[in-house]
Enzyme design. Structure first.
Site, PDB file in Angstrom:
ATOM      1  N   CYS A 103      -3.609  -8.934   4.845  1.00 25.87           N
ATOM      2  CA  CYS A 103      -3.364  -7.598   5.396  1.00 25.87           C
ATOM      3  C   CYS A 103      -4.013  -7.460   6.766  1.00 25.87           C
ATOM      4  CB  CYS A 103      -3.906  -6.531   4.446  1.00 25.87           C
ATOM      5  SG  CYS A 103      -3.582  -4.842   5.022  1.00 25.87           S
ATOM      6  N   MET A 150       0.827  -1.200   0.000  1.00 22.86           N
ATOM      7  CA  MET A 150       0.000   0.000   0.000  1.00 22.86           C
ATOM      8  C   MET A 150       0.865   1.254   0.000  1.00 22.86           C
ATOM      9  SD  MET A 150      -3.106  -0.933  -0.221  1.00 22.86           S
ATOM     10  CE  MET A 150      -3.989   0.566   0.205  1.00 22.86           C
TER      11      MET A 150
END
Length: 342
Positions: free
Chosen positions: A108, A27
């Site tokens: 995640c 990210m």
């Protein structure tokens, strides 16, 4: 097509080859500019987008979220979500955009991901994950893969991971990347979850022995090409490198084409910089800013004389209005001068 509905084509074998070394989805890092930079270093490594949620793909700015250069292939789109119908629709959109692979994020650990009931928390719901990937496979022709952890919280990985793999394999998944750490959903930040839980490479190797039909890649703590080659030599099908590929890209990727695929000679950092110049120029001509690209390139000369000055010039100057190729060339002068003196 295979019995599970996954594509059985030459592209599949090409993806298997590319997945021998992949750059992890990260990210805020692996955007289209970062991927173009990594592609300038390695022609063969499998690249991943940042995670994009299924609702964002369906309702958001698709050019901004999904756009990429043809040169980025082989390229995978990583999706986040837990609703089979939404994920199926998003996967279909991703296939239409030309991605080579659609990956479901089951690893995640961020709070935002947990609140959306996807990411690592899905390790607790293997049947739901199986429903999700089955819907994604049925909706479009591109291979669907999964990236997961070995478990979360107080789960016992030796029990939950084989159950998880068995269920997603039965749903049609053939290729899985396993981050060899647990994720602690309470008490650890996303950063800590990448560093504190102990690595269990042996369990990932045991899963390869237990599921020989699966293409299994390992992720987590692998910082060098030599370490990646060691994992491949022990029988795993692939290795995914994350932060090292970002911070020390030449060490992680520079010799990969030659060492892993027998394709040409190791990359040269100055040649990579030259290859990026037309892309940078095009970006600037279309209203982009230099920093949007060069922020991903600060590690290009990591460990080499002049690297600190290269980083300093770009870090201080690339965000300024009007910063362009002249500044990039100025930054290159420091390592270039050092190389000429050597």
């Amino acid at each position: 097509m295979t019995e599970t509905g996954q594509p059985e084509t030459q592209k599949e074998s090409t993806l298997d080859s590319a997945a021998r070394l992949a750059v992890a989805p990260m990210m805020d890092w692996t955007d289209r500019h970062c991927r173009m930079f990594h592609r300038a270093i390695s022609r063969n490594a499998l690249l991943y987008t940042e995670m994009v949620t299924a609702p964002a793909v369906i309702h958001g700015d698709r050019d901004k979220l999904l756009g990429f250069e043809a040169r980025e292939h082989p390229l995978a789109l990583q999706l986040g979500g837990s609703d089979p119908a939404q994920l199926a629709q998003a996967a279909s959109i991703g296939a239409d955009w030309g991605y080579d692979e659609i990956n479901l994020n089951c690893g995640c650990p961020s709070d935002r991901v947990q609140s959306g009931a996807f990411g690592a928390v899905l390790m607790k719901s293997p049947d739901l994950v199986a429903d999700c990937v089955a819907a994604m496979i049925a909706a479009q022709p591109v291979e669907v893969t999964v990236k997961c952890r070995i478990g979360v919280d107080d789960q016992t990985p030796e029990y939950v991971l084989p159950d998880f793999l068995s269920k997603i394999a039965a749903a049609g998944v053939r290729r899985v990347t396993i981050h060899a750490r647990k994720a602690w959903l309470q008490g650890l930040s996303p950063k800590d979850n990448r560093e504190i839980p102990p690595l269990d490479y042996a369990l990932v190797h045991a899963m390869k022995a237990a599921f020989p039909q699966l293409h299994l890649s390992i992720n987590g703590g692998i910082a060098t090409l030599a370490a990646a080659q060691a994992e491949l030599a022990q029988g795993l099908d692939g290795v995914m490198i994350g932060r090292a590929a970002y911070h020390q890209p030449m060490e992680a990727l520079g010799a990969a084409d030659a060492a892993i695929w027998g394709d040409g000679l190791p990359a040269d950092a100055f040649a990579v910089a030259e290859a990026m110049k037309p892309y940078i120029a095009h970006h600037l001509e279309n209203g982009g800013r230099l920093h949007q690209i060069t922020r991903h390139m600060l590690g290009l000369f990591h460990g080499q004389p002049g690297a600190r000055r290269f980083r300093q010039i770009l870090s201080e100057g690339a965000t300024r209005d009007g910063a362009g190729l002249e500044l990039f060339e100025s930054a290159l002068s420091a390592p270039r001068e050092q190389a000429n003196e050597a």
